[in-house]
Scaffold this motif. Structure first.
Motif, PDB file in Angstrom:
ATOM      1  N   LYS A   1     -14.039  -3.680  -0.987  1.00 24.43           N
ATOM      2  CA  LYS A   1     -13.902  -3.393  -2.414  1.00 24.43           C
ATOM      3  C   LYS A   1     -13.013  -4.408  -3.139  1.00 24.43           C
ATOM      4  CE  LYS A   1     -11.999   0.130  -5.500  1.00 24.43           C
ATOM      5  NZ  LYS A   1     -11.288   1.418  -5.561  1.00 24.43           N
ATOM      6  N   ASN A   2     -11.851  -4.720  -2.567  1.00 24.70           N
ATOM      7  CA  ASN A   2     -10.903  -5.589  -3.276  1.00 24.70           C
ATOM      8  C   ASN A   2     -11.404  -7.020  -3.423  1.00 24.70           C
ATOM      9  OD1 ASN A   2      -8.889  -3.665  -3.865  1.00 24.70           O
ATOM     10  ND2 ASN A   2      -8.087  -3.794  -1.791  1.00 24.70           N
ATOM     11  N   ILE A   3     -11.983  -7.589  -2.359  1.00 28.78           N
ATOM     12  CA  ILE A   3     -12.484  -8.967  -2.466  1.00 28.78           C
ATOM     13  C   ILE A   3     -13.662  -9.027  -3.430  1.00 28.78           C
ATOM     14  CG2 ILE A   3     -13.993  -8.805  -0.437  1.00 28.78           C
ATOM     15  CD1 ILE A   3     -12.100 -11.959  -1.654  1.00 28.78           C
TER      16      ILE A   3
ATOM     17  N   ASN B   1     -14.207  -7.116  -6.005  1.00 31.88           N
ATOM     18  CA  ASN B   1     -13.638  -6.980  -7.345  1.00 31.88           C
ATOM     19  C   ASN B   1     -12.987  -8.295  -7.783  1.00 31.88           C
ATOM     20  OD1 ASN B   1     -12.971  -5.228  -9.631  1.00 31.88           O
ATOM     21  ND2 ASN B   1     -10.863  -5.469  -8.958  1.00 31.88           N
ATOM     22  N   TYR B   2     -12.271  -8.936  -6.861  1.00 24.16           N
ATOM     23  CA  TYR B   2     -11.602 -10.214  -7.146  1.00 24.16           C
ATOM     24  C   TYR B   2     -12.628 -11.289  -7.494  1.00 24.16           C
ATOM     25  CZ  TYR B   2      -8.458 -14.217  -6.423  1.00 24.16           C
ATOM     26  OH  TYR B   2      -7.721 -15.364  -6.586  1.00 24.16           O
TER      27      TYR B   2
ATOM     28  N   GLU C   1      -7.062  -7.578   1.862  1.00 26.62           N
ATOM     29  CA  GLU C   1      -7.961  -6.490   1.471  1.00 26.62           C
ATOM     30  C   GLU C   1      -7.215  -5.156   1.536  1.00 26.62           C
ATOM     31  OE1 GLU C   1     -11.338  -4.495   0.227  1.00 26.62           O
ATOM     32  OE2 GLU C   1     -11.032  -6.654   0.259  1.00 26.62           O
ATOM     33  N   LYS C   2      -6.361  -5.034   2.551  1.00 24.97           N
ATOM     34  CA  LYS C   2      -5.586  -3.800   2.734  1.00 24.97           C
ATOM     35  C   LYS C   2      -4.281  -4.155   3.427  1.00 24.97           C
ATOM     36  CE  LYS C   2      -5.811   0.679   5.090  1.00 24.97           C
ATOM     37  NZ  LYS C   2      -6.573   1.502   6.056  1.00 24.97           N
TER      38      LYS C   2
ATOM     39  N   GLU D   1      -2.270  -5.876  -1.607  1.00 18.10           N
ATOM     40  CA  GLU D   1      -3.717  -5.864  -1.781  1.00 18.10           C
ATOM     41  C   GLU D   1      -4.162  -6.759  -2.939  1.00 18.10           C
ATOM     42  OE1 GLU D   1      -2.619  -2.153   0.386  1.00 18.10           O
ATOM     43  OE2 GLU D   1      -1.858  -3.141  -1.409  1.00 18.10           O
ATOM     44  N   SER D   2      -5.234  -7.502  -2.693  1.00 19.31           N
ATOM     45  CA  SER D   2      -5.883  -8.396  -3.674  1.00 19.31           C
ATOM     46  C   SER D   2      -5.092  -9.656  -3.988  1.00 19.31           C
ATOM     47  CB  SER D   2      -6.212  -7.647  -4.980  1.00 19.31           C
ATOM     48  OG  SER D   2      -7.129  -6.603  -4.730  1.00 19.31           O
ATOM     49  N   TRP D   3      -4.059  -9.953  -3.187  1.00 20.98           N
ATOM     50  CA  TRP D   3      -3.307 -11.197  -3.360  1.00 20.98           C
ATOM     51  C   TRP D   3      -3.759 -12.213  -2.323  1.00 20.98           C
ATOM     52  CZ3 TRP D   3       1.793 -12.303  -5.816  1.00 20.98           C
ATOM     53  CH2 TRP D   3       2.068 -11.420  -6.871  1.00 20.98           C
TER      54      TRP D   3
END
Length: 197
Positions: free
Chosen positions: A2-4, A6-7, A51-52, A74-76
């Protein structure tokens, strides 16, 4: 992922229907708490996307004192850029503060994205400039700001980390002692400062 995803779509302007194709350019790795993904003397081979979980990058001085350069929740993204792009041995460690799921991005990840999705070019340039600005601001902060001012910037940059990392790590990042950080927090509490969470 999900995070990647979204990024990629929101930060790098990759079309939503194409984000899954980007998985061809990275690999997923699970990292346990206290495990290293980079150690002093190694050559950094990847950019790491969290991601997590939570990572930290730090150096250790000749007296054995740890100096935290960056946290990556997350997401950095986090990496030793000097080692990665100039094939130098790293002077840093990157270690997991929590159990993590990390994406290993190859150094040409962004350029491949730009080749496939030209609309990402402007976004990637802005990211590089923001990174440079962030480093300059951090240097200026360490050289010329009070401990309280540095702490306030930390809270703004990492609002969700106050409950995730011990006080000594925050102090290390700020370049002050844990005792000084305790005094700063007590003074802010006296002023009724409540950080956003």
């Amino acid at each position: 992922m999900k995070n990647i995803n979204n990024y990629l779509s929101k930060v790098l302007n990759v079309p939503v229907e194409k984000v899954n194709m980007c998985s061809l350019h990275y690999e997923v790795k699970k990292i346990q708490k206290n495990q290293f993904i980079l150690q002093y003397g190694e050559v950094c081979r990847h950019i790491y996307f969290v991601e997590k979980g939570l990572l930290k990058m730090y150096s250790i001085d000749k007296n054995g004192k740890e100096h935290i350069i960056q946290f990556a929740p997350e997401s950095w993204l986090i990496s030793d850029r000097s080692s990665l792009y100039f094939n130098e041995k790293s002077i840093y460690y990157i270690e997991a503060i929590e159990d993590c799921e990390v994406l290993l991005l190859h150094p040409d990840f962004i350029s491949k994205l730009v080749g496939e999705f030209p609309s990402s070019l402007g976004k990637s340039d802005v990211l590089v400039q923001k990174h440079i600005k962030s480093l300059q601001d951090r240097i200026n902060s360490l050289l010329g700001e009070t401990a309280e001012e540095r702490y306030m910037k930390f809270v703004k940059m990492y609002p969700d980390l106050l409950l995730r990392v011990p006080q000594w790590m925050i102090a290390s990042y700020l370049g002050i002692t844990p005792e000084s950080l305790s005094r700063v927090r007590k003074e802010l509490a006296r002023k009724n400062f409540v950080p956003d969470r």
